[in-house]
Design an enzyme around this catalytic site. Structure first.
Site, PDB file in Angstrom:
ATOM      1  N   GLU A  54      33.351 -34.607  88.839  1.00 25.81           N
ATOM      2  CA  GLU A  54      32.662 -33.361  88.484  1.00 25.81           C
ATOM      3  C   GLU A  54      32.926 -32.250  89.490  1.00 25.81           C
ATOM      4  OE1 GLU A  54      31.351 -36.315  88.143  1.00 25.81           O
ATOM      5  OE2 GLU A  54      31.101 -36.387  85.969  1.00 25.81           O
ATOM      6  N   HIS A  98      19.544 -37.603  81.960  1.00 25.85           N
ATOM      7  CA  HIS A  98      20.409 -37.068  80.895  1.00 25.85           C
ATOM      8  C   HIS A  98      19.655 -36.117  79.971  1.00 25.85           C
ATOM      9  CE1 HIS A  98      22.780 -40.571  82.140  1.00 25.85           C
ATOM     10  NE2 HIS A  98      23.804 -40.130  81.440  1.00 25.85           N
TER      11      HIS A  98
END
Ligand SMILES: Cc1ncc(C[n+]2csc(CCOP(=O)(O)OP(=O)(O)O)c2C)c(N)n1
Ligand SMILES: [Mg+2]
Lengths: 338, 331
Positions: free
Chosen positions: A59, A128
């Site tokens: 990321e 999430h």
């Protein structure tokens, strides 16, 4: 006009921008298979692996490469998979992308679009599900956008890609399958413009992203005339539209999915409090999530969600305040004479 | 000619001059620090000049370079104007970044120098991104990315090298191993055989050189830049060196023995370069004249930077997207 889902509208916008400008490209994990939510479906076949780039699970590098490529003559669209994972790339977004233009004295711009799927969806639990938009509104140098409809996902993503400053673009996972009419001839939306989603005279509700739809439903049920503003861009935000509305209704409720404490609703409430105190017929209120991690089981997750009951209750409470007798005595609507 | 190790004399003299300019620029900056003219921290690269001069000297003007907090040498060698740099360090108008960046954010995009960085290791993935953009553009530029030994313990090192290798990107990674990460000896906190082995683990060819030997730097950089440009694959250069000053201009570096530093001075890259030139018949006078010219240049730089005005107050609100909603009362 075309009928398409929120996900497909995003793909259409990206495809159009990539067609028009060969320096637009997208990178992120599993993009070569259309993205984890299918929001890139069809693009790998159409543009190939050089421009729809499947990346390693890196990321920081996805974001950092985006920054480096943005200052080297391209317009990268960076996919973070879940907004939660963008936290692995905080330095790259906050210290690098957001700062480069300023700290280098205007020698460069950073035309970077960072797509971050947000929100509670299918019991995804604490890591999430988050809506972290307020984090980014706090950072000088970032544009923050949150489309709520297919039409806006189309027009706003185009605007984001055209922006010469980095845009944090937060799409709600619950909206991916949402259908809607999309005007494929629509110009890119103007960054920083809200949408007056419903007109009303008694109460202004400012909201954004998926919560818009819950609020619109609540407005239909409400025993009064509710105005709903879809803020769409959180930074820079459309103060004029919000202020005009609050001047008219005298009441402001802000509703968002994110945690209320330190949420962007606080900024709007404070701004309205500072500027429009004498126009207010009732205290400004905010509703959103309590300051809790998002639980997995529905009984727990539902504690976090706004839900229709909480929105209805907040509307009722707002409307109970500032009745005609408590203010200037000139009722602005039927409801004022309750 | 042999004594110059295959470098032609004029080219060697140019490299020597570049090293001297870097040294003089930084000594001038340290003087400015002492006089209170340099406002923030500076990280001198004194003792490491051969790497900056030797690598940047092999780059074209349109090639891209990314640097670190210790980036004055890289910036000057890539072609930035020393007066603009000194103005930046002094926080003045006419600085490369208009006084908005200072030493740790110095950049000159007009010569492909895309920035020092205040965050250790962050430039590695940005450089990789610049190389990725070049590969999309399909031209033949290369990227040179400098970082320290300490940066090899940060995540972007792993992410960037893997990425550059996977996507076959034209980037030369240059690790300036000066043995220290701030006040810590890097080897005390670094596992395994070192940065070159880490690069090789990604399938990136790595070379280790004496970074204080300008001829070794130039030889390796020349070859690696050519190779990266031709093969469109990353390469890795580990240049061993030593930081002759403290970590910052204000750090007395009392955590290391005086004898160690003294020994290191005897390995000063500039003294070594001068010795090679002298052995090859360049007169002492030539070298003295060169130093004197540079001293004069830097004196001019110092005076000009000192005389330059501060940025306008209103400049605080430019080069950012949302000044009108900045939370300040802005007219
Ligand atoms: C992410 C981050 N952590 C810590 C620091 C503080 N810091 C600045 S320079 C430095 C040492 C870096 O060592 P190295 O990479 O070897 O470079 P050198 O200073 O030796 O040139 C540290 C720890 C920083 N700037 N950024
Ligand atoms: Mg070091």
């Amino acid at each position: 006009m075309a009928d398409m889902t929120y996900a497909a509208a995003g793909a259409a916008a990206l495809a159009e921008m990539m067609e028009a400008d060969p320096t637009v490209w997208a990178l992120g994990e599993d993009l070569g298979r259309g993205g984890v939510f299918g929001q890139y479906a069809g693009l790998p076949e159409r543009f190939g692996p050089q421009r729809i780039v499947s990346t390693p699970i890196s990321e920081a590098a996805i974001m950092g490469v985006g920054v480096g490529a943005a200052v080297t003559g391209t317009r990268p669209v960076v996919e973070m998979r879940f907004a939660d994972f963008a936290l692995c790339a905080t330095d790259e977004l906050i210290n690098q992308a957001a700062k480069a233009r300023y700290m280098f004295g205007g020698q460069t711009r950073v035309p970077l679009t960072v797509r971050m799927p947000v929100g509670m969806w299918r019991s995804s639990a604490a890591q999430h599900s988050q809506s972290l938009e307020a984090l980014y509104t706090h950072i000088p140098g970032l544009v923050v956008m949150m489309p709520a409809t297919p039409a806006d996902n189309y027009a706003m993503l185009k605007a984001a890609i055209l922006s010469d400053d980095p845009v944090v673009y937060l799409e709600h996972k619950n909206l991916w399958p949402m259908p809607g009419a999309v005007d494929l001839a629509a110009a890119p939306c103007r960054i920083g413009t809200a949408n007056l989603a419903r007109q009303g005279a008694d109460l202004t509700i400012v909201t954004w992203s998926a919560t818009l739809h819950d609020v619109l439903a609540a407005a239909e049920r409400a025993p009064a005339d509710v105005e709903v503003i879809d803020l769409r861009t959180l930074w820079p935000w459309d103060r004029a539209t919000v202020f005009d509305s609050v001047r008219k209704t005298g009441r402001l409720l802000i509703a968002h999915e994110a945690v209320v404490v330190g949420g962007f609703g606080a900024e709007i409430a404070a701004s309205v409090g500072e500027a429009l105190h004498s126009d207010l017929r009732a205290p400004v209120r905010r509703i959103g999530a309590p300051k809790l991690p998002i639980g997995y089981a529905p009984t727990l997750e539902n504690q976090i969600k706004l839900g229709p009951e909480r929105i209805d209750a907040a509307i009722a409470r707002m409307l109970a305040r500032g009745r005609a007798s408590e203010t200037c005595g000139c009722p602005r609507s039927q409801f004022g004479r309750e | 000619m042999d004594d110059l190790r295959n470098l032609d004399r004029d080219r060697f003299l140019d490299l020597h001059r570049q090293m001297l300019r870097i040294r003089a620029l930084e000594e001038t900056a340290l003087r400015g620090l002492k006089d209170g003219l340099v406002l923030g921290a500076i990280h001198p690269s004194i003792g490491q000049e051969a790497i900056a001069a030797g690598v940047a000297g092999q780059l074209r003007r349109d090639d891209i370079l990314l640097s670190t907090h210790r980036g004055h040498g890289h910036t000057l060698a890539k072609g930035a104007d020393p007066e603009a740099m000194m103005r930046e360090l002094f926080g003045r108008q006419g600085g490369n970044c208009g006084g908005k960046g200072g030493s740790m954010h110095i950049a000159d995009f007009s010569v492909g120098m895309l920035g020092a960085n205040g965050v250790v290791g962050a430039n590695i993935i940005i450089a990789t991104g610049a190389a990725h953009a070049i590969s999309l553009h399909g031209d033949d530029r290369v990227v040179a990315c400098f970082f320290g030994d300490g940066a090899t313990n940060r995540g972007p090192f792993l992410e960037g090298l893997n990425w550059a290798a996977v996507f076959n990107l034209p980037v030369l990674f240059i690790c300036e191993d000066n043995g220290f990460a701030a006040t810590t000896r890097t080897e005390d906190l670094t596992a395994g055989p070192g940065p070159a082995a880490r690069a090789e683990a990604f399938g990136i060819a790595a070379e280790t050189i004496d970074g204080n030997d300008i001829t070794a730097v130039v030889e390796a950089a020349d070859r690696l830049v050519t190779q990266v440009r031709r093969d469109r694959r990353p390469a890795f250069l580990l240049a061993k060196t030593y930081r002759l000053t403290g970590h910052t201009g204000a750090d007395p570096a009392s955590y290391r023995a005086a004898e160690e530093v003294e020994r290191a001075w005897s390995n000063d890259p500039i003294a070594r370069s001068a010795a090679l030139l002298t052995a090859a018949g360049v007169t002492t006078q030539t070298l003295t004249d060169m130093s004197a010219d540079i001293a004069q240049e830097m004196e001019g730089v110092f005076q000009a930077a000192r005389a330059a005005p501060r940025p306008e107050v209103g400049d605080a609100l430019t080069d950012v997207l949302d000044a009108r909603q900045s939370g300040m009362e802005v007219a």
